[in-house]
Design an enzyme around this catalytic site. Structure first.
Site, PDB file in Angstrom:
ATOM      1  N   GLY A 259      -3.677  -8.125   5.373  1.00  0.00           N
ATOM      2  CA  GLY A 259      -4.011  -6.724   5.666  1.00  0.00           C
ATOM      3  C   GLY A 259      -5.178  -6.646   6.635  1.00  0.00           C
TER       4      GLY A 259
ATOM      5  N   VAL B 235       3.547 -10.481   3.896  1.00  0.00           N
ATOM      6  CA  VAL B 235       3.084 -11.337   2.787  1.00  0.00           C
ATOM      7  C   VAL B 235       3.975 -11.264   1.553  1.00  0.00           C
ATOM      8  CG1 VAL B 235       0.607 -11.408   3.361  1.00  0.00           C
ATOM      9  CG2 VAL B 235       1.494  -9.556   1.917  1.00  0.00           C
TER      10      VAL B 235
ATOM     11  N   TYR C  83       2.234   2.722  -7.265  1.00  0.00           N
ATOM     12  CA  TYR C  83       0.985   2.127  -6.745  1.00  0.00           C
ATOM     13  C   TYR C  83       0.045   1.753  -7.897  1.00  0.00           C
ATOM     14  CZ  TYR C  83      -3.263   1.782  -3.844  1.00  0.00           C
ATOM     15  OH  TYR C  83      -4.415   1.360  -3.225  1.00  0.00           O
TER      16      TYR C  83
ATOM     17  N   SER D  40       1.242  -1.311  -9.613  1.00  0.00           N
ATOM     18  CA  SER D  40       1.003  -2.536  -8.830  1.00  0.00           C
ATOM     19  C   SER D  40      -0.460  -2.954  -8.928  1.00  0.00           C
ATOM     20  CB  SER D  40       1.409  -2.330  -7.365  1.00  0.00           C
ATOM     21  OG  SER D  40       0.500  -1.494  -6.669  1.00  0.00           O
TER      22      SER D  40
ATOM     23  N   ILE E  71     -11.670   5.187  -0.069  1.00  0.00           N
ATOM     24  CA  ILE E  71     -12.302   4.584   1.110  1.00  0.00           C
ATOM     25  C   ILE E  71     -11.640   5.177   2.361  1.00  0.00           C
ATOM     26  CG2 ILE E  71     -12.838   2.396   2.271  1.00  0.00           C
ATOM     27  CD1 ILE E  71     -13.985   2.615  -0.652  1.00  0.00           C
TER      28      ILE E  71
HETATM   29  P1  NAP Z   1      -4.648   0.184   5.490  1.00  0.00           P
HETATM   30  O1  NAP Z   1      -5.664   0.650   6.461  1.00  0.00           O
HETATM   31  O2  NAP Z   1      -3.309   0.851   5.456  1.00  0.00           O
HETATM   32  O3  NAP Z   1      -4.471  -1.407   5.702  1.00  0.00           O
HETATM   33  C1  NAP Z   1      -3.481  -2.135   5.041  1.00  0.00           C
HETATM   34  C2  NAP Z   1      -2.916  -3.138   6.020  1.00  0.00           C
HETATM   35  O4  NAP Z   1      -1.976  -3.959   5.324  1.00  0.00           O
HETATM   36  C3  NAP Z   1      -2.153  -2.454   7.161  1.00  0.00           C
HETATM   37  O5  NAP Z   1      -2.470  -3.036   8.411  1.00  0.00           O
HETATM   38  C4  NAP Z   1      -0.724  -2.733   6.788  1.00  0.00           C
HETATM   39  O6  NAP Z   1       0.165  -2.717   7.889  1.00  0.00           O
HETATM   40  C5  NAP Z   1      -0.830  -4.093   6.154  1.00  0.00           C
HETATM   41  N1  NAP Z   1       0.354  -4.435   5.381  1.00  0.00           N
HETATM   42  C6  NAP Z   1       1.161  -3.598   4.680  1.00  0.00           C
HETATM   43  N2  NAP Z   1       2.174  -4.282   4.134  1.00  0.00           N
HETATM   44  C7  NAP Z   1       2.016  -5.573   4.500  1.00  0.00           C
HETATM   45  C8  NAP Z   1       2.755  -6.739   4.259  1.00  0.00           C
HETATM   46  N3  NAP Z   1       3.884  -6.726   3.519  1.00  0.00           N
HETATM   47  N4  NAP Z   1       2.343  -7.918   4.788  1.00  0.00           N
HETATM   48  C9  NAP Z   1       1.216  -7.950   5.550  1.00  0.00           C
HETATM   49  N5  NAP Z   1       0.480  -6.859   5.827  1.00  0.00           N
HETATM   50  C10 NAP Z   1       0.864  -5.678   5.300  1.00  0.00           C
HETATM   51  O7  NAP Z   1      -5.205   0.296   4.020  1.00  0.00           O
HETATM   52  P2  NAP Z   1      -6.686   0.030   3.427  1.00  0.00           P
HETATM   53  O8  NAP Z   1      -7.222   1.317   3.003  1.00  0.00           O
HETATM   54  O9  NAP Z   1      -7.440  -0.843   4.318  1.00  0.00           O
HETATM   55  O10 NAP Z   1      -6.274  -0.770   2.120  1.00  0.00           O
HETATM   56  C11 NAP Z   1      -6.494  -2.163   1.972  1.00  0.00           C
HETATM   57  C12 NAP Z   1      -6.249  -2.518   0.520  1.00  0.00           C
HETATM   58  O11 NAP Z   1      -7.156  -1.781  -0.296  1.00  0.00           O
HETATM   59  C13 NAP Z   1      -4.852  -2.160   0.032  1.00  0.00           C
HETATM   60  O12 NAP Z   1      -4.414  -3.145  -0.874  1.00  0.00           O
HETATM   61  C14 NAP Z   1      -5.065  -0.862  -0.695  1.00  0.00           C
HETATM   62  O13 NAP Z   1      -4.108  -0.632  -1.689  1.00  0.00           O
HETATM   63  C15 NAP Z   1      -6.443  -1.087  -1.288  1.00  0.00           C
HETATM   64  N6  NAP Z   1      -7.166   0.136  -1.631  1.00  0.00           N
HETATM   65  C16 NAP Z   1      -7.477   1.048  -0.673  1.00  0.00           C
HETATM   66  C17 NAP Z   1      -8.163   2.197  -1.046  1.00  0.00           C
HETATM   67  C18 NAP Z   1      -8.565   3.247  -0.061  1.00  0.00           C
HETATM   68  O14 NAP Z   1      -9.089   4.280  -0.488  1.00  0.00           O
HETATM   69  N7  NAP Z   1      -8.383   3.057   1.229  1.00  0.00           N
HETATM   70  C19 NAP Z   1      -8.506   2.415  -2.389  1.00  0.00           C
HETATM   71  C20 NAP Z   1      -8.144   1.445  -3.327  1.00  0.00           C
HETATM   72  C21 NAP Z   1      -7.483   0.300  -2.939  1.00  0.00           C
HETATM   73  P3  NAP Z   1       0.941  -1.320   8.219  1.00  0.00           P
HETATM   74  O15 NAP Z   1      -0.127  -0.334   8.584  1.00  0.00           O
HETATM   75  O16 NAP Z   1       1.845  -1.689   9.329  1.00  0.00           O
HETATM   76  O17 NAP Z   1       1.636  -0.945   6.933  1.00  0.00           O
END
Ligand code: NAP
Length: 255
Positions: A16, A68, A162, A165, A195
């Protein structure tokens, strides 16, 4: 104050890494001296992260576009990292994640499966592949960091898949910690709150205005604030911490 340099000579894989939290983690790790393997299904985004990474401490970073949630890809990733770097990664952050929100009464099975496949199975595959590589190389130190979510603890309307998971990610991290401590591998889970990232940018203002009063800090977090905690967990500053989940949520839902 100069930034700490706690990760010199360490090799880290970050899934990610092309966006949001994962990108901030790559930047922080590189600024602390690590070589970083940026992994994302969006290859262009992974390459963009690569361009942002400092390499003034002689590090060598690489980026890779891959999904992944597919075992074959993850195995190839670890093999190619070992070929390029002559060592396995000793730090791994599983930050790849997706949402497919819908109410339970309307959720399609395929949307449930897809989120579990990426968030939970993707974390399993990467955590397993990196830990196998560390163990077979006989390296005596590793830090595996998974990314759960505060909503995996408390639930969230519209996120049946979600939250399931992310609760699973927390559970597998504790089990990994129990099984891998004998090899010197620590496993910890971070639980971000809300975030500001591409994942949350479409949350309607009226929804955020209802959530914000429950955040003690009174605002959304920044990806760099999550990366700070990941750098701590990756470094020797947390050598006696394993099997825990750390909330990085600005005090969301604590009372
Ligand atoms: P994000 O900006 O959407 O980044 C996630 C990245 O993972 C994106 O570049 C996405 O690509 C990539 N991705 C998705 N499916 C994938 C796969 N199968 N293989 C490889 N890469 C993949 O989200 P984020 O906010 O940074 O979130 C990062 C992590 O923190 C996630 O696990 C999320 O659930 C967790 N999280 C986030 C928040 C929040 O408030 N932001 C809160 C709690 C937990 P695409 O954009 O092309 O899908």
């Amino acid at each position: 104050m100069a930034a700490p340099c706690r990760l010199i000579s360490r090799l880290a894989v970050v899934s990610g890494g092309g966006s949001g939290i994962g990108r901030a983690v790559c930047q922080r790790f590189a600024s602390e001296g690590a070589s970083v393997v940026v992994v994302d299904c969006n290859e262009e985004a992974a390459n963009k992260t690569l361009e942002l990474l400092p390499h003034d401490r002689g590090q060598k970073h690489v980026s890779l576009g891959m999904d992944v949630s597919l075992r074959k890809n993850v195995e190839q990733l670890i093999n190619s990292v070992q070929t390029q770097y002559f060592q396995p990664p000793s730090i791994c952050v599983s930050a790849a994640g997706i949402t497919q929100d819908e109410f339970l009464l309307k959720m399609e099975e395929e949307d449930f499966d897809k989120v579990i496949q990426v968030n939970l199975k993707g974390t399993f595959l990467l955590t397993q592949a990196v830990s196998k590589a560390i163990v077979s190389a006989g390296i005596s130190k590793g830090s595996l960091i998974t990314v759960g979510s505060i909503v995996g603890k408390v639930g969230n309307i519209g996120q049946f898949n979600y939250t399931a998971s992310k609760a699973g990610v927390q559970g597998l991290t504790r089990t990994a910690a129990k099984e891998l401590s004998r090899y010197g591998i620590r496993c910890n889970c971070i639980l971000p709150g809300f975030i500001a990232s591409p994942m949350t940018e479409n949350i309607p203002e009226k929804v955020m205005s209802k959530i914000t009063p429950f955040i003690l800090m009174g605002r959304m977090g920044k990806p760099a604030e999550v990366a700070d905690v990941c750098a701590f967990l990756a470094s020797d500053d947390s050598l006696y911490i394993t099997g825990v989940s750390i909330e990085v949520a600005g005090g969301l839902f604590i009372g």
